[in-house]
Design an enzyme around this catalytic site. Structure first.
Site, PDB file in Angstrom:
ATOM      1  N   ASP A  17     -29.022   1.227  25.594  1.00  0.00           N
ATOM      2  CA  ASP A  17     -28.202   0.077  25.193  1.00  0.00           C
ATOM      3  C   ASP A  17     -29.122  -1.050  24.734  1.00  0.00           C
ATOM      4  O   ASP A  17     -29.995  -1.500  25.481  1.00  0.00           O
ATOM      5  CB  ASP A  17     -27.373  -0.366  26.417  1.00  0.00           C
ATOM      6  CG  ASP A  17     -26.376  -1.456  26.075  1.00  0.00           C
ATOM      7  OD1 ASP A  17     -26.146  -1.710  24.876  1.00  0.00           O
ATOM      8  OD2 ASP A  17     -25.835  -2.053  27.033  1.00  0.00           O
ATOM      9  N   ASP A 112     -24.515  -0.289  19.149  1.00  0.00           N
ATOM     10  CA  ASP A 112     -25.838  -0.488  19.761  1.00  0.00           C
ATOM     11  C   ASP A 112     -26.016   0.239  21.096  1.00  0.00           C
ATOM     12  O   ASP A 112     -26.907  -0.111  21.863  1.00  0.00           O
ATOM     13  CB  ASP A 112     -26.110  -1.981  19.950  1.00  0.00           C
ATOM     14  CG  ASP A 112     -25.362  -2.567  21.127  1.00  0.00           C
ATOM     15  OD1 ASP A 112     -24.183  -2.206  21.311  1.00  0.00           O
ATOM     16  OD2 ASP A 112     -25.951  -3.370  21.863  1.00  0.00           O
ATOM     17  N   GLU A 113     -25.202   1.221  21.371  1.00  0.00           N
ATOM     18  CA  GLU A 113     -25.446   1.986  22.601  1.00  0.00           C
ATOM     19  C   GLU A 113     -24.975   3.421  22.439  1.00  0.00           C
ATOM     20  O   GLU A 113     -24.056   3.698  21.667  1.00  0.00           O
ATOM     21  CB  GLU A 113     -24.803   1.338  23.829  1.00  0.00           C
ATOM     22  CG  GLU A 113     -23.321   1.185  23.746  1.00  0.00           C
ATOM     23  CD  GLU A 113     -22.705   0.584  25.018  1.00  0.00           C
ATOM     24  OE1 GLU A 113     -22.963   1.089  26.114  1.00  0.00           O
ATOM     25  OE2 GLU A 113     -21.945  -0.380  24.867  1.00  0.00           O
TER      26      GLU A 113
END
Ligand SMILES: [Mg+2]
Length: 394
Positions: A17, A112-113
């Site tokens: 993350d 984003d993860e």
């Protein structure tokens, strides 16, 4: 939790993350922002919300999803930036390309993860910990950004781990550490326990995970229904869900075969609305959006027709799906009220939420729909079994 080389006899799952992603990208592109409270999102004059806040801004109590007006009150010297989704998508692509160098089993959760199943690459790249550290190192060296990494034997624990020492964390939860760690965790940290369920748990005196485990199983099932079994598994750190790479999920659909053929348009539309809402909910729970909605209709003689509509932009909105499905149904049936024995709704052409035309500043209608959807998702998570309506089987 530890740095010794872990043993994961079954599976090794990483959750990676990016830290304060949008804000960090802004600092990366403009180093003069380094060390300053940076907020990305709607303007303070407008009705926007904070989409991301740097850790410096968080020290003022600012967090994402807070109204921009409130954020500026808390942090008057903060720097407010409009987001640049194109740039974030570009960097996201670079991050995911690094993931792809290690395993094809990458399940994005957002821009984003992601989860990475690195069980199979332990031999090739060394231990799962080495793989995780290599990826974290490359994100820093090649892109210039910081990620937090969690490593554990399943998705739930890996995600929990990545959050424990954020930012710049690298946290391993070994199988035998899971239970004691979970015991003292606030109940709201269990997946699927949203704000509503958390409140209800509190009313029962369940504040920590260990409190839930102390309640007789029958009572938990009586109170939380179908969801209880899964909660009780998570509570002891058990989670079998596989990492599903995004390209493998081609479509998500639901269909209903009627007990008796239905020709009444209002009744059909009712059922269709429910199917569309269910498909949209499943998309959201997997973090997908879809570009295409398809209606399937089967007549009593088993002839089956499908008709599709491409949406203006990828969506996971119950309202947009419902409207598209209704249009397809009325096109399909026209004025004739021919009986049907089955209808179905499928969403395909999937993109991950955050890919494609991500909307940092959604229009008010869409924003309202999204809020409603997220409320409904929470209600459904808790009361789902009660919301099922009779009249058709699935
Ligand atoms: Mg993040």
């Amino acid at each position: 939790m530890t740095t010794r080389t872990p043993m994961f006899p079954d599976r090794a799952i990483l959750h990676i993350d990016m830290d304060a992603f949008y804000a960090s990208v802004e600092v990366l592109d403009d180093p003069s922002l380094k060390g300053k409270p940076v907020m990305v999102g709607g303007t303070p004059e407008g009705r926007g919300v904070v989409a991301a806040a740097s850790y410096e801004a968080r020290e003022y109590g600012v967090h994402s999803a807070m109204s921009a007006a409130r954020a500026i009150k808390l942090c008057p010297e903060g720097i407010f930036l409009r987001g640049r989704m194109d740039r974030y998508s570009e960097i996201s692509g670079q991050v995911f390309a690094i993931f792809g160098d290690y395993t094809p089993l990458v399940e994005p959760l957002s821009i984003d993860e992601a989860f990475l199943d690195v069980t199979g690459c332990r031999r090739l790249f060394g231990s799962a910990e080495k793989v995780g550290r290599a990826i974290k190192g490359r994100i820093l060296e090649e892109i210039g950004l910081v990620a937090s990494v969690g490593l554990a034997a399943n998705k739930f624990l890996a995600k929990l781990a990545s959050d424990l020492e954020k930012p710049d964390g690298f946290t391993i939860i070994l199988p035998d550490q899971a239970r004691p760690l979970l015991a003292s965790l606030p109940i709201g940290k269990l997946w699927g326990v949203g704000k509503v369920a958390e409140k209800q748990m509190h009313q029962f005196g369940i504040r920590k995970v260990e409190d839930l485990l102390a309640v007789p199983r029958d009572l938990v099932v009586g109170q939380f229904g179908d969801h209880a079994a899964h909660l009780l598994e998570l509570a002891v750190g058990y989670d079998e869900r596989p990492v599903i790479p995004v390209h493998e999920a081609k479509s998500i659909g639901n269909e209903t075969t009627f007990r008796e053929d239905i020709s009444e348009a209002g009744h059909l539309q009712d059922i269709l609305d429910q199917l569309a809402a269910k498909v949209a909910r499943r998309l959201r729970s997997h973090g997908f959006m879809a570009r295409t909605v398809t209606l399937k209709a089967r007549y009593p003689d088993f002839t089956t027709h499908t008709r599709s509509e491409t949406l203006l932009s990828p969506s996971d909105s119950s309202v947009e799906f419902r409207d598209a499905a209704r249009r397809l149904l009325s096109d399909k049936l026209g004025r004739r009220a021919r009986p049907l024995r089955l209808i179905g709704v499928t969403a395909s052409n999937l993109v991950h939420e955050g890919e494609g035309q991500a909307q940092l500043f959604p229009d008010p209608d869409r924003e309202r729909d999204r809020k409603l959807d997220s409320i409904m998702d929470r209600v459904h998570g808790k009361f789902g079994p009660m919301l099922k309506r009779g009249g058709h089987r699935e």
